[in-house]
Design an enzyme around this catalytic site. Structure first.
Site, short mmCIF file in Angstrom:
data_model
loop_
_atom_site.label_atom_id
_atom_site.label_comp_id
_atom_site.label_asym_id
_atom_site.label_seq_id
_atom_site.Cartn_x
_atom_site.Cartn_y
_atom_site.Cartn_z
N TYR A 183 0.82 -1.22 0.00
CA TYR A 183 0.00 0.00 0.00
C TYR A 183 0.85 1.26 0.00
O TYR A 183 2.07 1.22 0.12
CB TYR A 183 -1.04 0.01 1.10
CG TYR A 183 -0.64 -0.14 2.55
CD1 TYR A 183 0.65 -0.04 3.01
CD2 TYR A 183 -1.65 -0.41 3.50
CE1 TYR A 183 0.96 -0.16 4.35
CE2 TYR A 183 -1.36 -0.54 4.84
CZ TYR A 183 -0.05 -0.42 5.26
OH TYR A 183 0.24 -0.55 6.60
N GLU A 184 0.16 2.39 -0.22
CA GLU A 184 0.80 3.70 -0.42
C GLU A 184 1.74 3.69 -1.63
O GLU A 184 2.78 4.35 -1.64
CB GLU A 184 1.56 4.15 0.83
CG GLU A 184 0.73 4.19 2.09
CD GLU A 184 -0.51 5.04 1.95
OE1 GLU A 184 -0.56 5.90 1.07
OE2 GLU A 184 -1.46 4.83 2.73
N GLY A 185 1.36 2.95 -2.65
CA GLY A 185 2.20 2.81 -3.84
C GLY A 185 3.09 1.61 -3.70
O GLY A 185 3.98 1.59 -2.85
#
Length: 591
Positions: free
Chosen positions: A440-442
């Site tokens: 997550y978060e890229g």
């Protein structure tokens, strides 16, 4: 049940001895009146109590119970609500927040130490407030003064929480595909309609209100990522005096059933004409959201360090007590039937790998935080240099911290042998909890593309040269203070060489950046850690006579890093120079 004890001695070493934080704070006017060594140490001491005594005991029970969904209502596990109430009483959510709106204004260098403690103690619990902190940053940077006055004090206090609503079922990393709509209303608000998935803390029972930062498209929005705007959508509408009003037209449709972080509510959120307020300028929401995203990327990177530290503490304690076989060269514990497994070289390999990567990550997270403090509080060329380094190093911090965090958690599980696979020892939970941090978060692949494609190739490696130039300046100091100077210089030259090769070859091979970006990020990460270990070793060597146990261990760990881990860059260099062809030769239909 595993216990967690914050590594305060090492945190103080990094803050005060390696980076001389007190001197930096003293010369920055906005920080000089806010924090000094005594204040920082007192905060760390109290943070250690909160994380070790309040949050860590809820980690296993929270994992076993998980968050609950019942007809749109989400409940956190037993003990979370009471712990959260105690947590916000201490003002922890607003630790680094803007004092103009109720934050404490502490430097990021101090905040990252606290974040590491939080993730070590209880990653699921931490995520509820981590998203709130990021939401505060976005509002502080881009919202109107009216919105900031109304919402920020209650976010900093922890009375309300924040979320980040980007992902849609059909649009993951490609945000240009999102379909959530925003229709203007006569009163200046907007009607937000659409669905978002994977929303951390989208619904919970910890706070009185939840403020969603939602990416959506206006009717006249251009196609792609340039047509995205950012909106603040509260769960409960808020009157001008701050009182809560009617429930907004939004709901939690379900919770995801996940591999890890089970006590963190990961929600499917539905917006059905919900009232929202534009943050920043129309069609420039992605840039505004990235203010929050960049904070979250460093925070999620620190999740990797925190879980690794917890795994190391567990594995170290177990290795000292578990008796199995005899050490090579003869028994050490002559009065016992076998030696502790810490005597076996392969177990020592795993423990030292964990120790070297975790302590290197702690130093590097503090270094990146130092650049964030300089970018925020300094002026002129110093600020521009820091901003360039923050942009360059953030994808490394997110991806390398979490890649090596998983590696360390797996090593910790392996030290336990079969017991590491059993729930009661806590190691399998850490492996499950840390795994999401690479996603997550890229995803870490996206971080690598950002680093190599945008931060190195696209700007001719200017920021890279600023970073390597700083390392060379460090090495120009008297050689006696740098016990690993030659190895660090060789590593820097390797990074510069392969970067120059990539800049040249990328012009001829359009697939090259995508093909080797992950390998390049990892090579960069090991060199960055080498810089951190050289700085730590220089301090340890100069201070060894004052505390042989601590500084001697630091030097021995540095020796292990430079001889056993840093050489990984040579295989990465070979893989990078192999180019993109080996990835493209196999036809799509032959996979």
């Amino acid at each position: 049940m595993p216990e967690y004890h914050a590594p305060l001695r090492d945190m103080r070493f990094v803050l005060h001895e390696v980076f001389a934080a007190d001197k930096l704070w003293a010369r920055l006017p906005t920080l000089a009146e806010t924090v000094d060594t005594e204040t920082a140490d007192a905060i760390l001491e109290e943070a250690a109590k909160v994380t070790g005594e309040l949050l860590a005991p809820l980690n296993r029970s929270g994992d076993e119970e998980g968050a609950h969904w019942n007809d749109g209502v989400v409940s956190t596990p037993a003990g979370f609500r009471e712990a959260y109430a105690t947590y916000i009483e201490g003002g922890w959510v607003g630790l680094a927040g803007n004092p103009a709106y109720g934050g404490q204004g502490m430097p990021k260098m101090l905040a990252v130490q606290f974040e590491e403690m939080l993730y070590s103690a209880n990653a699921s619990f931490t995520l509820y407030s981590a998203l709130t902190s990021g939401c505060c940053l976005a509002l502080d940077a881009h919202a109107s003064e009216e919105i900031k006055q109304l919402y920020l004090p209650r976010l900093y206090s922890g009375e309300w929480a924040g979320t980040m609503c980007l992902t849609e079922a059909h649009a993951g990393s490609d945000l240009g595909l999102l379909r959530t709509r925003a229709e203007p209303r006569a009163d200046g608000s907007y009607a937000i309609s659409g669905g978002k998935i994977f929303i951390t803390g989208g619904e919970q029972d910890l706070t009185a209100n939840i403020l969603h930062l939602v990416l959506a498209r206006l009717p006249d929005a251009p196609a792609g990522s340039k047509g995205i705007s950012l909106f603040l959508v509260p769960k409960f509408l808020v009157a001008p005096n701050g009182e809560l009003g009617a429930r907004n037209a939004l709901s939690c449709g379900s919770l995801e059933h996940k591999m890890g972080i089970k006590a963190s509510a990961t929600c499917v959120m539905n917006f059905d004409g919900a009232t929202g307020y534009l943050i920043g300028e129309p069609h420039k929401g992605l840039a505004a959201m990235f203010t929050m995203m960049n904070y979250e990327r460093l925070s999620i990177g620190i999740q990797g360090i925190g879980c690794a530290e917890a795994s190391y503490q567990n594995a170290r304690a177990y290795a000292r007590e578990r008796l199995q076989g005899h050490a090579p060269g003869g028994a050490r514990a002559l009065q016992k039937s076998a030696d502790p497994i810490v005597a076996h070289p392969d177990v020592r390999r795993m423990l030292l790998t964990m120790k070297a990567l975790t302590e290197g990550g702690r130093a590097f997270s503090t270094y990146v935080a130092q650049q964030l403090d300089l970018a925020k509080h300094s002026e002129g060329e110093e600020r521009r240099h820091a901003e360039a380094l923050v942009a360059l190093l953030t994808p490394i911090a997110k991806a390398f911290f979490t890649d090596t965090g998983l590696e360390s958690c797996i090593h910790g599980q392996q030290v336990f042998g079969g017991h590491g696979y059993i729930r009661e020892w806590g190691q399998e939970q850490l492996v499950r909890d840390v795994r999401i941090a690479q996603i997550y978060e890229g995803t870490n692949g996206i971080q690598a593309l950002d680093l190599l494609g945008r931060k190195v190739v696209a700007n001719g490696a200017d920021a890279l040269h600023a970073f390597t130039g700083e390392i060379r300046a460090f090495l120009d100091a008297p050689a006696a203070s740098h016990p690993f100077a030659d190895r660090l210089l060789t590593a820097v030259e390797n990074l510069e060489s392969v970067s120059a090769w990539l800049l040249e070859q990328a012009e001829q091979d359009p697939a090259l950046v995508n093909a080797v970006a992950v390998d390049y990020l990892n090579l960069f990460g090991y060199v960055a850690y080498a810089y951190m270990w050289a700085r730590m070793a220089a301090v340890a060597q100069a201070s060894r006579d004052n505390d042989e146990a601590f500084y001697g261990a630091k030097l021995a760990t540095a020796q292990f890093y430079f001889t056993k881990l840093l050489p990984r860059i040579h295989s990465l260099d070979a893989v990078i120079r192999a180019g993109s062809a080996p990835l493209l030769e196999l036809a799509d239909d032959r996979f």
